[in-house]
Design a protein around this motif. Structure first.
Motif, PDB file in Angstrom:
ATOM      1  N   ASP A 242      14.788  15.336  19.692  1.00  0.00           N
ATOM      2  CA  ASP A 242      14.394  16.270  20.748  1.00  0.00           C
ATOM      3  C   ASP A 242      13.123  15.776  21.432  1.00  0.00           C
ATOM      4  O   ASP A 242      12.378  14.973  20.894  1.00  0.00           O
ATOM      5  CB  ASP A 242      14.115  17.663  20.175  1.00  0.00           C
ATOM      6  N   THR A 243      12.878  16.288  22.636  1.00  0.00           N
ATOM      7  CA  THR A 243      11.664  15.958  23.374  1.00  0.00           C
ATOM      8  C   THR A 243      10.775  17.189  23.434  1.00  0.00           C
ATOM      9  O   THR A 243      11.211  18.268  23.804  1.00  0.00           O
ATOM     10  CB  THR A 243      11.991  15.475  24.796  1.00  0.00           C
ATOM     11  N   ILE A 244       9.517  17.004  23.065  1.00  0.00           N
ATOM     12  CA  ILE A 244       8.523  18.076  23.037  1.00  0.00           C
ATOM     13  C   ILE A 244       7.542  17.856  24.191  1.00  0.00           C
ATOM     14  O   ILE A 244       7.044  16.756  24.376  1.00  0.00           O
ATOM     15  CB  ILE A 244       7.733  18.057  21.706  1.00  0.00           C
ATOM     16  N   LEU A 245       7.275  18.906  24.952  1.00  0.00           N
ATOM     17  CA  LEU A 245       6.295  18.845  26.036  1.00  0.00           C
ATOM     18  C   LEU A 245       4.978  19.451  25.575  1.00  0.00           C
ATOM     19  O   LEU A 245       4.946  20.565  25.056  1.00  0.00           O
ATOM     20  CB  LEU A 245       6.807  19.615  27.258  1.00  0.00           C
ATOM     21  N   ASP A 246       3.899  18.711  25.756  1.00  0.00           N
ATOM     22  CA  ASP A 246       2.554  19.209  25.484  1.00  0.00           C
ATOM     23  C   ASP A 246       1.782  19.154  26.804  1.00  0.00           C
ATOM     24  O   ASP A 246       1.250  18.109  27.182  1.00  0.00           O
ATOM     25  CB  ASP A 246       1.867  18.366  24.413  1.00  0.00           C
ATOM     26  N   PRO A 247       1.718  20.280  27.541  1.00  0.00           N
ATOM     27  CA  PRO A 247       1.120  20.256  28.874  1.00  0.00           C
ATOM     28  C   PRO A 247      -0.406  20.145  28.880  1.00  0.00           C
ATOM     29  O   PRO A 247      -0.984  19.871  29.928  1.00  0.00           O
ATOM     30  CB  PRO A 247       1.573  21.588  29.477  1.00  0.00           C
ATOM     31  N   PHE A 248      -1.052  20.346  27.750  1.00  0.00           N
ATOM     32  CA  PHE A 248      -2.507  20.201  27.642  1.00  0.00           C
ATOM     33  C   PHE A 248      -2.796  19.401  26.385  1.00  0.00           C
ATOM     34  O   PHE A 248      -3.316  19.911  25.395  1.00  0.00           O
ATOM     35  CB  PHE A 248      -3.184  21.578  27.574  1.00  0.00           C
ATOM     36  N   MET A 249      -2.483  18.092  26.407  1.00  0.00           N
ATOM     37  CA  MET A 249      -2.431  17.306  25.179  1.00  0.00           C
ATOM     38  C   MET A 249      -3.779  17.023  24.525  1.00  0.00           C
ATOM     39  O   MET A 249      -3.825  16.703  23.349  1.00  0.00           O
ATOM     40  CB  MET A 249      -1.672  16.013  25.398  1.00  0.00           C
TER      41      MET A 249
END
Length: 65
Positions: free
Chosen positions: A10-17
């Motif tokens: 799966d692909t995980i999005l971290d918008p404020f990494m």
């Protein structure tokens, strides 16, 4: 949470990494990640943490130390 709510690949999005911890953990757990941050230093930290090194590169760095 990553392990519980996602599956391998799966692909995980971290918008404020920030420093890239989530991106590192997703990699360790066999997931893909996309990290977004406006701060150039944060982007550099995340890239350093998540760039895989070969055993040879690690051995050479260890010998230099």
């Amino acid at each position: 949470m990553i392990k519980r709510y996602s599956s391998l690949g799966d692909t995980i999005l971290d918008p404020f990494m920030g420093n890239g911890k989530t991106n590192l953990e997703t990699s360790i757990l066999g997931r893909n990640s996309i990290g977004i941050d406006i701060d150039p230093f944060s982007k550099m930290l995340a890239r350093v943490k998540t760039t895989p090194l070969s055993n040879n590169e690690i051995q050479c760095a260890w010998e230099k130390l």
